[in-house]
Design a protein around this motif. Structure first.
Motif, PDB file in Angstrom:
ATOM      1  N   ARG A  63      99.386  56.495  39.704  1.00  0.00           N
ATOM      2  CA  ARG A  63      99.563  55.042  39.653  1.00  0.00           C
ATOM      3  C   ARG A  63      99.211  54.479  38.296  1.00  0.00           C
ATOM      4  N   THR A  64      99.662  53.246  38.066  1.00  0.00           N
ATOM      5  CA  THR A  64      99.323  52.498  36.864  1.00  0.00           C
ATOM      6  C   THR A  64      98.813  51.133  37.291  1.00  0.00           C
ATOM      7  N   VAL A  65      97.696  50.706  36.707  1.00  0.00           N
ATOM      8  CA  VAL A  65      97.067  49.433  37.071  1.00  0.00           C
ATOM      9  C   VAL A  65      96.909  48.578  35.821  1.00  0.00           C
ATOM     10  N   HIS A  66      97.342  47.328  35.924  1.00  0.00           N
ATOM     11  CA  HIS A  66      97.142  46.342  34.863  1.00  0.00           C
ATOM     12  C   HIS A  66      95.950  45.490  35.276  1.00  0.00           C
ATOM     13  N   CYS A  67      94.959  45.379  34.408  1.00  0.00           N
ATOM     14  CA  CYS A  67      93.728  44.641  34.720  1.00  0.00           C
ATOM     15  C   CYS A  67      93.465  43.594  33.651  1.00  0.00           C
ATOM     16  N   GLU A  68      93.411  42.343  34.063  1.00  0.00           N
ATOM     17  CA  GLU A  68      92.996  41.252  33.185  1.00  0.00           C
ATOM     18  C   GLU A  68      91.597  40.857  33.623  1.00  0.00           C
ATOM     19  N   LEU A  69      90.645  41.037  32.758  1.00  0.00           N
ATOM     20  CA  LEU A  69      89.246  40.805  33.087  1.00  0.00           C
ATOM     21  C   LEU A  69      88.867  39.356  32.811  1.00  0.00           C
ATOM     22  N   LYS A  70      88.243  38.727  33.785  1.00  0.00           N
ATOM     23  CA  LYS A  70      87.747  37.356  33.638  1.00  0.00           C
ATOM     24  C   LYS A  70      86.248  37.375  33.916  1.00  0.00           C
ATOM     25  N   THR A  71      85.503  36.642  33.117  1.00  0.00           N
ATOM     26  CA  THR A  71      84.055  36.573  33.284  1.00  0.00           C
ATOM     27  C   THR A  71      83.639  35.118  33.394  1.00  0.00           C
ATOM     28  N   SER A  72      82.789  34.835  34.374  1.00  0.00           N
ATOM     29  CA  SER A  72      82.304  33.466  34.564  1.00  0.00           C
ATOM     30  C   SER A  72      80.923  33.516  35.206  1.00  0.00           C
ATOM     31  N   ARG A  73      80.119  32.526  34.890  1.00  0.00           N
ATOM     32  CA  ARG A  73      78.806  32.414  35.529  1.00  0.00           C
ATOM     33  C   ARG A  73      78.906  31.718  36.877  1.00  0.00           C
ATOM     34  N   HIS A  74      80.072  31.125  37.157  1.00  0.00           N
ATOM     35  CA  HIS A  74      80.296  30.392  38.396  1.00  0.00           C
ATOM     36  C   HIS A  74      81.378  31.090  39.222  1.00  0.00           C
ATOM     37  N   ALA A  75      81.380  30.827  40.525  1.00  0.00           N
ATOM     38  CA  ALA A  75      82.474  31.291  41.377  1.00  0.00           C
ATOM     39  C   ALA A  75      83.742  30.546  40.963  1.00  0.00           C
ATOM     40  N   ILE A  76      84.863  31.240  41.027  1.00  0.00           N
ATOM     41  CA  ILE A  76      86.152  30.658  40.653  1.00  0.00           C
ATOM     42  C   ILE A  76      87.048  30.664  41.896  1.00  0.00           C
ATOM     43  N   VAL A  77      87.764  29.560  42.110  1.00  0.00           N
ATOM     44  CA  VAL A  77      88.716  29.486  43.211  1.00  0.00           C
ATOM     45  C   VAL A  77      90.072  29.080  42.651  1.00  0.00           C
ATOM     46  N   GLY A  78      91.121  29.633  43.232  1.00  0.00           N
ATOM     47  CA  GLY A  78      92.471  29.305  42.775  1.00  0.00           C
ATOM     48  C   GLY A  78      93.489  30.103  43.534  1.00  0.00           C
ATOM     49  N   GLY A  79      94.740  29.762  43.319  1.00  0.00           N
ATOM     50  CA  GLY A  79      95.820  30.429  44.011  1.00  0.00           C
ATOM     51  C   GLY A  79      96.942  30.790  43.064  1.00  0.00           C
ATOM     52  N   ILE A  80      98.080  31.102  43.661  1.00  0.00           N
ATOM     53  CA  ILE A  80      99.253  31.490  42.884  1.00  0.00           C
ATOM     54  C   ILE A  80      99.741  30.330  42.027  1.00  0.00           C
ATOM     55  N   ASN A  81      99.666  29.130  42.569  1.00  0.00           N
ATOM     56  CA  ASN A  81     100.124  27.938  41.851  1.00  0.00           C
ATOM     57  C   ASN A  81      98.948  27.005  41.570  1.00  0.00           C
ATOM     58  N   GLY A  82      99.108  26.187  40.569  1.00  0.00           N
ATOM     59  CA  GLY A  82      98.132  25.135  40.293  1.00  0.00           C
ATOM     60  C   GLY A  82      96.956  25.580  39.462  1.00  0.00           C
ATOM     61  N   LEU A  83      96.074  24.615  39.238  1.00  0.00           N
ATOM     62  CA  LEU A  83      94.878  24.850  38.432  1.00  0.00           C
ATOM     63  C   LEU A  83      93.859  25.680  39.187  1.00  0.00           C
ATOM     64  N   TRP A  84      93.084  26.419  38.460  1.00  0.00           N
ATOM     65  CA  TRP A  84      91.948  27.107  39.036  1.00  0.00           C
ATOM     66  C   TRP A  84      90.713  26.261  38.765  1.00  0.00           C
ATOM     67  N   GLN A  85      89.711  26.412  39.633  1.00  0.00           N
ATOM     68  CA  GLN A  85      88.507  25.604  39.509  1.00  0.00           C
ATOM     69  C   GLN A  85      87.275  26.492  39.583  1.00  0.00           C
ATOM     70  N   LYS A  86      86.211  26.024  38.923  1.00  0.00           N
ATOM     71  CA  LYS A  86      84.933  26.710  39.079  1.00  0.00           C
ATOM     72  C   LYS A  86      84.078  25.892  40.039  1.00  0.00           C
ATOM     73  N   VAL A  87      83.336  26.619  40.873  1.00  0.00           N
ATOM     74  CA  VAL A  87      82.438  25.988  41.830  1.00  0.00           C
ATOM     75  C   VAL A  87      81.089  25.839  41.142  1.00  0.00           C
ATOM     76  N   LEU A  88      80.598  24.605  41.067  1.00  0.00           N
ATOM     77  CA  LEU A  88      79.342  24.359  40.369  1.00  0.00           C
ATOM     78  C   LEU A  88      78.168  24.869  41.184  1.00  0.00           C
ATOM     79  N   THR A  89      77.004  24.943  40.567  1.00  0.00           N
ATOM     80  CA  THR A  89      75.843  25.598  41.174  1.00  0.00           C
ATOM     81  C   THR A  89      75.417  24.985  42.501  1.00  0.00           C
ATOM     82  N   ASP A  90      75.728  23.707  42.755  1.00  0.00           N
ATOM     83  CA  ASP A  90      75.338  23.122  44.044  1.00  0.00           C
ATOM     84  C   ASP A  90      76.242  23.613  45.178  1.00  0.00           C
ATOM     85  N   GLY A  91      77.317  24.326  44.829  1.00  0.00           N
ATOM     86  CA  GLY A  91      78.194  24.925  45.818  1.00  0.00           C
ATOM     87  C   GLY A  91      79.247  23.986  46.388  1.00  0.00           C
ATOM     88  N   GLY A  92      79.110  22.709  46.176  1.00  0.00           N
ATOM     89  CA  GLY A  92      80.050  21.765  46.764  1.00  0.00           C
ATOM     90  C   GLY A  92      81.037  21.185  45.781  1.00  0.00           C
TER      91      GLY A  92
END
Length: 140
Positions: A63-92
């Motif tokens: 097999r062959t795998v393409h890996c794009e590495l992302k690093t963040s101090r916060h949790a990241i949420v997002g999908g196939i479309n639209g902007l991605w967001q980081k979840v701030l430390t309060d979690g909400g």
């Protein structure tokens, strides 16, 4: 480029700037070496007509795998479309990231790799052909 038994063969397109990516490459090489499988790792190179930067392309006979590495101090949420967001430390609360959609970036880069591989495959004998209509289907 040849895959050798034992140690992964690593090719760098350019020096890796981010410490997180250097750490990943070191861990990846160590972990994959333990498998004893012939491996090829291409890192930090440009692909496609638009010169998309590729973090890692990892290949073995199966097999062959393409890996794009992302690093963040916060949790990241997002999908196939639209902007991605980081979840701030309060979690909400969330905050939009000021980068392009990472899923779309990875897919565009995979297609750029596929285009380059197609171009190479038409140049001579002995170069593998895709299993389908393009190489993108052969890259995880």
């Amino acid at each position: 480029m040849e895959m050798k038994q034992g140690r992964p063969t690593v090719y760098l397109g350019d020096e890796i700037e981010h410490q997180s990516e250097r750490d990943f490459l070191k861990s990846l090489s160590r972990d994959l070496q333990a498998s004893g499988t012939p491996l090829l790792i291409l890192a930090n190179f440009l692909a496609g007509r638009q010169q998309r930067q590729v973090d890692f392309l990892i290949s073995c006979p199966a097999r062959t795998v393409h890996c794009e590495l992302k690093t963040s101090r916060h949790a990241i949420v997002g999908g196939i479309n639209g902007l991605w967001q980081k979840v701030l430390t309060d979690g909400g609360q969330t905050r939009n990231l000021e980068i392009a959609n990472a899923y779309r970036q990875a897919m565009s880069t995979t297609f750029a790799i596929s285009d380059d591989m197609r171009d190479l495959s038409t140049r001579g004998k002995g170069i593998p052909q895709p299993t389908g209509s393009n190489f993108a289907r052969d890259i995880d």
